[in-house]
Design a protein around this motif. Sequence first.
Motif, PDB file in Angstrom:
ATOM      1  N   ARG A 159      18.738 -62.536 -59.855  1.00  0.00           N
ATOM      2  CA  ARG A 159      18.238 -62.558 -58.484  1.00  0.00           C
ATOM      3  C   ARG A 159      19.416 -62.640 -57.519  1.00  0.00           C
ATOM      4  O   ARG A 159      20.300 -63.487 -57.697  1.00  0.00           O
ATOM      5  N   PHE A 160      19.424 -61.774 -56.518  1.00  0.00           N
ATOM      6  CA  PHE A 160      20.421 -61.812 -55.448  1.00  0.00           C
ATOM      7  C   PHE A 160      19.731 -62.332 -54.192  1.00  0.00           C
ATOM      8  O   PHE A 160      18.752 -61.736 -53.726  1.00  0.00           O
ATOM      9  N   LEU A 161      20.235 -63.424 -53.632  1.00  0.00           N
ATOM     10  CA  LEU A 161      19.744 -63.919 -52.350  1.00  0.00           C
ATOM     11  C   LEU A 161      20.788 -63.597 -51.293  1.00  0.00           C
ATOM     12  O   LEU A 161      21.964 -63.942 -51.441  1.00  0.00           O
ATOM     13  N   PHE A 162      20.350 -62.923 -50.228  1.00  0.00           N
ATOM     14  CA  PHE A 162      21.268 -62.490 -49.173  1.00  0.00           C
ATOM     15  C   PHE A 162      21.185 -63.438 -47.987  1.00  0.00           C
ATOM     16  O   PHE A 162      20.106 -63.748 -47.475  1.00  0.00           O
ATOM     17  N   GLU A 163      22.369 -63.910 -47.539  1.00  0.00           N
ATOM     18  CA  GLU A 163      22.459 -64.847 -46.425  1.00  0.00           C
ATOM     19  C   GLU A 163      23.817 -64.676 -45.754  1.00  0.00           C
ATOM     20  O   GLU A 163      24.858 -64.652 -46.424  1.00  0.00           O
ATOM     21  N   ALA A 164      23.807 -64.528 -44.427  1.00  0.00           N
ATOM     22  CA  ALA A 164      25.062 -64.365 -43.690  1.00  0.00           C
ATOM     23  C   ALA A 164      25.897 -65.634 -43.779  1.00  0.00           C
ATOM     24  O   ALA A 164      25.383 -66.753 -43.656  1.00  0.00           O
ATOM     25  N   GLY A 165      27.180 -65.467 -44.012  1.00  0.00           N
ATOM     26  CA  GLY A 165      28.109 -66.579 -43.989  1.00  0.00           C
ATOM     27  C   GLY A 165      28.110 -67.470 -45.207  1.00  0.00           C
ATOM     28  O   GLY A 165      28.831 -68.465 -45.258  1.00  0.00           O
ATOM     29  N   VAL A 166      27.322 -67.133 -46.225  1.00  0.00           N
ATOM     30  CA  VAL A 166      27.249 -67.976 -47.413  1.00  0.00           C
ATOM     31  C   VAL A 166      28.445 -67.713 -48.332  1.00  0.00           C
ATOM     32  O   VAL A 166      29.042 -66.630 -48.305  1.00  0.00           O
ATOM     33  N   GLU A 167      28.834 -68.717 -49.106  1.00  0.00           N
ATOM     34  CA  GLU A 167      29.860 -68.501 -50.113  1.00  0.00           C
ATOM     35  C   GLU A 167      29.266 -67.715 -51.270  1.00  0.00           C
ATOM     36  O   GLU A 167      28.262 -68.129 -51.854  1.00  0.00           O
ATOM     37  N   GLU A 168      29.863 -66.596 -51.590  1.00  0.00           N
ATOM     38  CA  GLU A 168      29.286 -65.714 -52.586  1.00  0.00           C
ATOM     39  C   GLU A 168      29.510 -66.227 -54.001  1.00  0.00           C
ATOM     40  O   GLU A 168      30.541 -66.833 -54.309  1.00  0.00           O
ATOM     41  N   SER A 169      28.520 -65.956 -54.851  1.00  0.00           N
ATOM     42  CA  SER A 169      28.608 -66.333 -56.257  1.00  0.00           C
ATOM     43  C   SER A 169      29.522 -65.369 -57.000  1.00  0.00           C
ATOM     44  O   SER A 169      29.832 -64.268 -56.527  1.00  0.00           O
ATOM     45  N   THR A 170      29.935 -65.769 -58.184  1.00  0.00           N
ATOM     46  CA  THR A 170      30.708 -64.881 -59.054  1.00  0.00           C
ATOM     47  C   THR A 170      29.884 -63.644 -59.383  1.00  0.00           C
ATOM     48  O   THR A 170      28.674 -63.727 -59.603  1.00  0.00           O
ATOM     49  N   GLU A 171      30.538 -62.507 -59.403  1.00  0.00           N
ATOM     50  CA  GLU A 171      29.836 -61.247 -59.681  1.00  0.00           C
ATOM     51  C   GLU A 171      29.202 -61.276 -61.067  1.00  0.00           C
ATOM     52  O   GLU A 171      29.898 -61.458 -62.076  1.00  0.00           O
ATOM     53  N   LEU A 180      15.852 -58.756 -55.327  1.00  0.00           N
ATOM     54  CA  LEU A 180      16.571 -58.996 -54.082  1.00  0.00           C
ATOM     55  C   LEU A 180      15.710 -59.874 -53.182  1.00  0.00           C
ATOM     56  O   LEU A 180      14.541 -59.547 -52.933  1.00  0.00           O
ATOM     57  N   LEU A 181      16.274 -60.967 -52.686  1.00  0.00           N
ATOM     58  CA  LEU A 181      15.558 -61.908 -51.834  1.00  0.00           C
ATOM     59  C   LEU A 181      16.083 -61.798 -50.405  1.00  0.00           C
ATOM     60  O   LEU A 181      17.266 -62.044 -50.144  1.00  0.00           O
ATOM     61  N   ILE A 182      15.177 -61.417 -49.480  1.00  0.00           N
ATOM     62  CA  ILE A 182      15.540 -61.221 -48.078  1.00  0.00           C
ATOM     63  C   ILE A 182      14.697 -62.163 -47.223  1.00  0.00           C
ATOM     64  O   ILE A 182      13.463 -62.143 -47.289  1.00  0.00           O
ATOM     65  N   GLY A 183      15.366 -62.964 -46.392  1.00  0.00           N
ATOM     66  CA  GLY A 183      14.670 -63.962 -45.591  1.00  0.00           C
ATOM     67  C   GLY A 183      14.110 -63.416 -44.285  1.00  0.00           C
ATOM     68  O   GLY A 183      14.304 -62.247 -43.942  1.00  0.00           O
ATOM     69  N   PRO A 184      13.430 -64.270 -43.520  1.00  0.00           N
ATOM     70  CA  PRO A 184      12.826 -63.868 -42.246  1.00  0.00           C
ATOM     71  C   PRO A 184      13.830 -63.903 -41.101  1.00  0.00           C
ATOM     72  O   PRO A 184      15.023 -64.191 -41.313  1.00  0.00           O
ATOM     73  N   GLU A 185      13.342 -63.638 -39.872  1.00  0.00           N
ATOM     74  CA  GLU A 185      14.222 -63.627 -38.707  1.00  0.00           C
ATOM     75  C   GLU A 185      14.947 -64.961 -38.529  1.00  0.00           C
ATOM     76  O   GLU A 185      16.104 -65.009 -38.131  1.00  0.00           O
ATOM     77  N   GLY A 186      14.269 -66.068 -38.856  1.00  0.00           N
ATOM     78  CA  GLY A 186      14.864 -67.387 -38.689  1.00  0.00           C
ATOM     79  C   GLY A 186      15.754 -67.822 -39.829  1.00  0.00           C
ATOM     80  O   GLY A 186      16.327 -68.922 -39.799  1.00  0.00           O
ATOM     81  N   GLY A 187      15.902 -66.987 -40.840  1.00  0.00           N
ATOM     82  CA  GLY A 187      16.762 -67.299 -41.969  1.00  0.00           C
ATOM     83  C   GLY A 187      16.095 -68.227 -42.979  1.00  0.00           C
ATOM     84  O   GLY A 187      14.939 -68.632 -42.838  1.00  0.00           O
ATOM     85  N   PRO A 208      30.358 -59.005 -42.418  1.00  0.00           N
ATOM     86  CA  PRO A 208      30.678 -60.119 -41.514  1.00  0.00           C
ATOM     87  C   PRO A 208      29.679 -60.317 -40.380  1.00  0.00           C
ATOM     88  O   PRO A 208      29.755 -61.325 -39.668  1.00  0.00           O
ATOM     89  N   ARG A 209      28.758 -59.378 -40.179  1.00  0.00           N
ATOM     90  CA  ARG A 209      27.817 -59.479 -39.061  1.00  0.00           C
ATOM     91  C   ARG A 209      26.453 -59.938 -39.552  1.00  0.00           C
ATOM     92  O   ARG A 209      26.051 -59.640 -40.672  1.00  0.00           O
ATOM     93  N   ARG A 210      25.718 -60.621 -38.687  1.00  0.00           N
ATOM     94  CA  ARG A 210      24.353 -61.045 -39.018  1.00  0.00           C
ATOM     95  C   ARG A 210      23.396 -59.902 -38.698  1.00  0.00           C
ATOM     96  O   ARG A 210      23.341 -59.410 -37.576  1.00  0.00           O
ATOM     97  N   LEU A 211      22.648 -59.474 -39.689  1.00  0.00           N
ATOM     98  CA  LEU A 211      21.733 -58.347 -39.535  1.00  0.00           C
ATOM     99  C   LEU A 211      20.305 -58.834 -39.288  1.00  0.00           C
ATOM    100  O   LEU A 211      19.924 -59.916 -39.732  1.00  0.00           O
ATOM    101  N   ARG A 212      19.533 -58.018 -38.619  1.00  0.00           N
ATOM    102  CA  ARG A 212      18.105 -58.289 -38.511  1.00  0.00           C
ATOM    103  C   ARG A 212      17.486 -58.218 -39.904  1.00  0.00           C
ATOM    104  O   ARG A 212      18.011 -57.544 -40.795  1.00  0.00           O
ATOM    105  N   ALA A 213      16.366 -58.880 -40.067  1.00  0.00           N
ATOM    106  CA  ALA A 213      15.763 -58.977 -41.402  1.00  0.00           C
ATOM    107  C   ALA A 213      15.462 -57.598 -41.979  1.00  0.00           C
ATOM    108  O   ALA A 213      15.740 -57.334 -43.158  1.00  0.00           O
TER     109      ALA A 213
END
Length: 231
Positions: A159-171, A180-187, A208-213
């Motif tokens: 499972r890949f969870l996408f979040e802006a600014g998070v420390e990425e896990s080992t590949e 793929l886990l994508i959160g709402p507008e509020g994160g 590096p940019r925060r994207l819309r959901a």
Amino acid sequence: MRHRVFVDQIAPITVVTGEEFHHSVRVVRLRGGEEVELFDRSGRAVMATVESIEKERATFTAGEPVPTRESPLAIHLAMAIIQLEKFELVLQKATELGVHSIIPLVTDRIELRSERYSGKKDRWERIIFEAVKQSGRTAPPALESPAHFTDVVARPGLRFLFEAGVEESTEPVVGQEITLLIGPEGGWSDEELSRARESGACFRQLGPRRLRAETAAIAATAIVAARFGDL
């Protein structure tokens, strides 16, 4: 890509009526002798020739099979239920990009009340089917019932969870399927992020940019399909 016609089951001589007939003959204006692509509920697709057109039906002769356009990577897109017009855009684009299934995700910070999206399954499946037809796919992605984040993040597999600014896990090593886990507008909430870590989900950013959901869902699907799938 030639015009595509959906039928319940392909036969050597296939007769088409109803909405598919109307769209093919009255809108696209197919004529006798033209080549089309037939595809059916089983996921089969063949080239075919228009043999005859009558008042309310068209007859096609089936020919050679069409090579599959389905991805070897099964991508399960778990997308938070966002504003409905944007969520439906994700349904369409994710289908075009080849996802295997779509899971409408109930998260802590979704803004829509359940009564806004309950009863939408028929409409959402129509959107998916039209995207299948347009994109050349033969197998519509499965549309699951809305599921809570806690249940989906605990599913087995990568499972890949996408979040802006998070420390990425080992590949990780990617096999034949991925969620793929994508959160709402509020994160994501802090509790959801903790649950994801505890469950072993891999954390990923989308630059590096925060994207819309809805942008994040489409970008994540395209990136994963390009890196590990067939794009």
